[in-house]
Design an enzyme around this catalytic site. Structure first.
Site, mmCIF file in Angstrom:
data_model
loop_
_atom_site.group_PDB
_atom_site.id
_atom_site.type_symbol
_atom_site.label_atom_id
_atom_site.label_comp_id
_atom_site.label_asym_id
_atom_site.label_seq_id
_atom_site.Cartn_x
_atom_site.Cartn_y
_atom_site.Cartn_z
ATOM 1 N N HIS A 98 -9.826 -12.339 4.438
ATOM 2 C CA HIS A 98 -8.533 -11.647 4.547
ATOM 3 C C HIS A 98 -8.392 -11.026 5.935
ATOM 4 O O HIS A 98 -9.319 -11.087 6.746
ATOM 5 C CB HIS A 98 -8.372 -10.601 3.443
ATOM 6 C CG HIS A 98 -9.442 -9.550 3.407
ATOM 7 N ND1 HIS A 98 -9.521 -8.539 4.335
ATOM 8 C CD2 HIS A 98 -10.484 -9.355 2.557
ATOM 9 C CE1 HIS A 98 -10.550 -7.754 4.041
ATOM 10 N NE2 HIS A 98 -11.160 -8.229 2.968
ATOM 11 N N HIS A 118 -3.154 -3.725 7.665
ATOM 12 C CA HIS A 118 -1.693 -3.826 7.616
ATOM 13 C C HIS A 118 -1.118 -2.455 7.901
ATOM 14 O O HIS A 118 -1.777 -1.437 7.679
ATOM 15 C CB HIS A 118 -1.251 -4.291 6.224
ATOM 16 C CG HIS A 118 -1.914 -3.523 5.102
ATOM 17 N ND1 HIS A 118 -1.439 -2.331 4.636
ATOM 18 C CD2 HIS A 118 -3.063 -3.755 4.403
ATOM 19 C CE1 HIS A 118 -2.246 -1.867 3.681
ATOM 20 N NE2 HIS A 118 -3.245 -2.714 3.533
ATOM 21 N N ASP A 142 -10.737 0.204 -4.627
ATOM 22 C CA ASP A 142 -9.616 0.154 -3.678
ATOM 23 C C ASP A 142 -8.446 0.812 -4.396
ATOM 24 O O ASP A 142 -7.854 0.218 -5.302
ATOM 25 C CB ASP A 142 -9.322 -1.307 -3.317
ATOM 26 C CG ASP A 142 -8.199 -1.446 -2.279
ATOM 27 O OD1 ASP A 142 -7.460 -0.463 -2.052
ATOM 28 O OD2 ASP A 142 -8.079 -2.539 -1.712
ATOM 29 N N TYR A 170 -17.846 -10.679 1.190
ATOM 30 C CA TYR A 170 -17.829 -11.029 -0.238
ATOM 31 C C TYR A 170 -18.726 -12.244 -0.412
ATOM 32 O O TYR A 170 -18.366 -13.337 0.042
ATOM 33 C CB TYR A 170 -16.396 -11.319 -0.695
ATOM 34 C CG TYR A 170 -15.435 -10.257 -0.207
ATOM 35 C CD1 TYR A 170 -15.241 -9.078 -0.923
ATOM 36 C CD2 TYR A 170 -14.773 -10.410 1.014
ATOM 37 C CE1 TYR A 170 -14.388 -8.095 -0.456
ATOM 38 C CE2 TYR A 170 -13.929 -9.427 1.495
ATOM 39 C CZ TYR A 170 -13.732 -8.273 0.757
ATOM 40 O OH TYR A 170 -12.895 -7.292 1.239
ATOM 41 N N GLU A 179 -9.702 -2.530 7.288
ATOM 42 C CA GLU A 179 -10.391 -2.803 6.032
ATOM 43 C C GLU A 179 -11.168 -4.122 6.006
ATOM 44 O O GLU A 179 -10.864 -5.008 5.224
ATOM 45 C CB GLU A 179 -9.385 -2.781 4.879
ATOM 46 C CG GLU A 179 -8.121 -3.625 5.102
ATOM 47 C CD GLU A 179 -7.202 -3.593 3.876
ATOM 48 O OE1 GLU A 179 -7.675 -3.872 2.777
ATOM 49 O OE2 GLU A 179 -6.008 -3.283 4.042
ATOM 50 N N HIS A 211 1.952 -2.099 1.969
ATOM 51 C CA HIS A 211 1.984 -3.120 3.028
ATOM 52 C C HIS A 211 3.330 -2.917 3.710
ATOM 53 O O HIS A 211 4.348 -3.438 3.282
ATOM 54 C CB HIS A 211 1.870 -4.534 2.454
ATOM 55 C CG HIS A 211 0.534 -4.782 1.807
ATOM 56 N ND1 HIS A 211 0.279 -5.866 1.014
ATOM 57 C CD2 HIS A 211 -0.622 -4.077 1.841
ATOM 58 C CE1 HIS A 211 -0.988 -5.815 0.583
ATOM 59 N NE2 HIS A 211 -1.537 -4.739 1.072
ATOM 60 N N ASP A 224 -4.180 4.240 0.973
ATOM 61 C CA ASP A 224 -4.809 2.951 0.649
ATOM 62 C C ASP A 224 -6.252 2.975 1.157
ATOM 63 O O ASP A 224 -6.511 2.678 2.318
ATOM 64 C CB ASP A 224 -4.009 1.824 1.309
ATOM 65 C CG ASP A 224 -4.559 0.443 0.971
ATOM 66 O OD1 ASP A 224 -5.471 0.332 0.139
ATOM 67 O OD2 ASP A 224 -4.057 -0.536 1.565
ATOM 68 N N HIS A 234 -8.346 -9.316 -5.554
ATOM 69 C CA HIS A 234 -7.350 -8.493 -6.246
ATOM 70 C C HIS A 234 -7.734 -8.277 -7.705
ATOM 71 O O HIS A 234 -6.911 -8.385 -8.611
ATOM 72 C CB HIS A 234 -5.952 -9.124 -6.140
ATOM 73 C CG HIS A 234 -5.402 -9.068 -4.745
ATOM 74 N ND1 HIS A 234 -4.393 -9.876 -4.303
ATOM 75 C CD2 HIS A 234 -5.729 -8.274 -3.695
ATOM 76 C CE1 HIS A 234 -4.128 -9.600 -3.027
ATOM 77 N NE2 HIS A 234 -4.920 -8.623 -2.640
ATOM 78 N N ARG A 268 -16.149 -3.761 0.776
ATOM 79 C CA ARG A 268 -15.010 -3.536 1.671
ATOM 80 C C ARG A 268 -14.956 -2.039 1.949
ATOM 81 O O ARG A 268 -15.257 -1.230 1.058
ATOM 82 C CB ARG A 268 -13.695 -4.023 1.056
ATOM 83 C CG ARG A 268 -12.474 -3.752 1.937
ATOM 84 C CD ARG A 268 -11.193 -4.506 1.537
ATOM 85 N NE ARG A 268 -10.679 -4.143 0.234
ATOM 86 C CZ ARG A 268 -10.772 -4.889 -0.848
ATOM 87 N NH1 ARG A 268 -11.388 -6.062 -0.799
ATOM 88 N NH2 ARG A 268 -10.276 -4.479 -1.982
ATOM 89 N N ASP A 297 13.424 -1.325 -24.633
ATOM 90 C CA ASP A 297 14.224 -0.315 -23.933
ATOM 91 C C ASP A 297 13.363 0.646 -23.111
ATOM 92 O O ASP A 297 13.775 1.756 -22.809
ATOM 93 C CB ASP A 297 15.122 0.450 -24.922
ATOM 94 C CG ASP A 297 14.312 1.148 -25.997
ATOM 95 O OD1 ASP A 297 13.086 0.896 -26.085
ATOM 96 O OD2 ASP A 297 14.903 1.951 -26.742
ATOM 97 N N GLU A 349 -12.228 0.708 3.710
ATOM 98 C CA GLU A 349 -10.852 0.773 4.191
ATOM 99 C C GLU A 349 -10.432 2.213 4.448
ATOM 100 O O GLU A 349 -10.581 3.074 3.585
ATOM 101 C CB GLU A 349 -9.907 0.154 3.145
ATOM 102 C CG GLU A 349 -8.431 0.295 3.488
ATOM 103 C CD GLU A 349 -7.513 -0.440 2.515
ATOM 104 O OE1 GLU A 349 -7.904 -0.617 1.338
ATOM 105 O OE2 GLU A 349 -6.408 -0.830 2.944
#
Ligand code: GLY
Ligand code: MN
Ligand code: MN
Length: 431
Positions: free
Chosen positions: A343, A347, A253, A381, A377, A354, A264, A236, A398, A34, A400
């Site tokens: 990538h 965006h 990130d 890698y 961004e 996004h 972001d 991710h 990265r 619940d 961004e």
């Protein structure tokens, strides 16, 4: 404060003729047993109403020009448990609707409003449960056909209209995005200040969340990524439970959601406060690529310009570092660069991290317009692989930022989180 929502409803009403638009907010999501996930209203619904209670439905009536809200009734007993509800009267007054009714009156009122209209707009096919409700209301109109009522003959996807509107932010939205950017940047600064070898990644996640929540941004805009060392090469990565070792880079990130709007930001910095030679070499390439991407964001620029500009710098860097053989143009042409950069450049960002909006319109690439907000961004890698110099193995970088297109260029409104090598090292030294 609620004028921007009324003004957006007016702009939408102007597009639907004598039709009707229907939009429901998001359902409550069960987490376990619940317990529920923290409630988050549907982004389109928030955009048009600012109203954050579950179960609500908005109806825009093109004939009368009215905004009609259906929402939960007040309920003193439930409110003892679950807190305040506006109820139809309170919501109408507070949020500026023209009419408001309890949910229990929808079955009666909605079919009345749908009868004899040329067109019905709703987020067609987006939510099966709502599609079924719309079908039931339409059936109810059909059931009155002997009385002469007719259901709309044309159906349109409301999301297409709203996606288009939301691509260009209004002033109220820009103010909230800037604030989301500032708070997110403050979280990154705090993480840089606190980071030490020997900590766990989640301890830095806690620092970020502390700053976000402490500024009234109760939720992150998405699951935070705190990746030490080679974990940064998992795009991710959200496990966030590894030990942070001396000599590793940290890729974070993370961004907050502030009054519905997302930040972001990604920053990559050395856990011990000093970039090693190879780390710095990779880092400077990504930073230069990011700057090239940001410089390409301006009104009138074609959608892929930032991507092209950043990729040129990254590809040249891959060749210079000895990650790939050949020329920059050659590795772009062949797609070989995707081994290290897999990538997109970014965006749109807004109520959704996004955010909505298509990069092509009528088959043509879009162009940037003042009021659009995008992330930039790029990253590199470097997973161990034959032919990849060992000095770079496991380095993931990265960077961004969130960029607003202005009348004559752009504004990087997340810039308060340092990103030059000198700026990061100075902050981490406590300067
Ligand atoms: N944090 C999600 C993204 O950068 O797109
Ligand atoms: Mn991000
Ligand atoms: Mn992003």
């Amino acid at each position: 404060m609620h004028q921007p929502h009324a003004e957006r409803r007016k702009r939408l009403l102007a597009q639907i003729g004598d039709g009707v638009a229907l939009l429901s907010t998001a359902p409550v999501a069960v987490r376990n047993a619940d317990n529920h996930y923290p409630y988050r209203a549907d982004s389109h619904f928030l955009y048009l109403t600012g109203f954050e209670e579950p179960e609500a439905v908005l109806l825009l009536d093109g004939r009368s020009g009215h905004s009609v809200l259906f929402c939960r009734d007040r309920n003193p007993e439930m409110e003892i448990w679950d807190g305040f509800r506006y109820g139809p009267d309170g919501a109408k007054e507070m949020f500026g609707f023209d009419e408001s009714y309890p949910l229990s009156e929808m079955a009666e009122r909605v079919p009345d409003l749908l009868a004899d209209r040329s067109q019905l707009w709703w987020p067609l096919g987006h939510d099966e449960a709502f599609d079924r409700r719309v079908n039931r209301w339409l059936d109810a109109v059909r059931g009155r056909s002997r009385a002469g009522a007719r259901p709309p003959a044309h159906y349109g996807d409301l999301r297409a209209l709203l996606d288009e509107m939301r691509m260009v932010k209004d002033e109220a939205e820009i103010a909230l995005l800037r604030r989301a950017g500032e708070i997110s940047a403050a979280g990154h600064v705090q993480a840089m200040r606190t980071a030490r070898p020997g900590m766990r990644e989640y301890q830095l996640e806690a620092e970020l969340l502390h700053v976000f929540v402490g500024h009234g941004a109760r939720q992150p805009a998405y699951e935070s990524i705190v990746a030490a060392g080679a974990n940064a090469c998992t795009l991710h990565y959200v496990a966030n439970n590894a030990r942070i070792n001396d000599g590793e880079l940290l890729l974070i990130d993370a961004g907050c959601e502030y009054r519905g709007y997302a930040g972001d930001i990604t920053r990559t910095f050395p856990a011990n406060g000093r970039f090693s030679g190879p780390q710095r070499d990779v880092y400077e390439i990504v930073l230069a690529a990011q700057q090239a991407g940001i410089d390409a964001v301006k009104p009138g620029a074609v959608w892929h310009a930032p991507s092209d500009a950043a990729l040129e710098v990254l590809a040249q860097g891959m060749v210079d570092l000895g990650l790939l053989a050949g020329s920059a143009d050659g590795v772009i042409e062949s797609g070989a660069y995707r081994q290290f950069y897999m990538h997109g450049i970014g965006h749109l960002i807004g109520l959704d991290v996004h955010d909505v909006g298509q990069r092509k319109h009528d088959g043509q690439w879009r162009r940037y317009q003042p009021g659009m907000c995008t992330t930039i961004e790029p990253g590199l890698y470097i997973r161990p692989a034959p032919g990849v110099p060992e000095a770079f193995h496991g380095i993931g970088v990265r960077i961004e930022d969130n960029v607003l297109v202005t009348a004559d260029g752009n504004e990087v409104y997340t810039a308060a989180a340092p990103k030059t090598v000198a700026g990061i090292e100075a902050l981490m030294r406590g300067e």
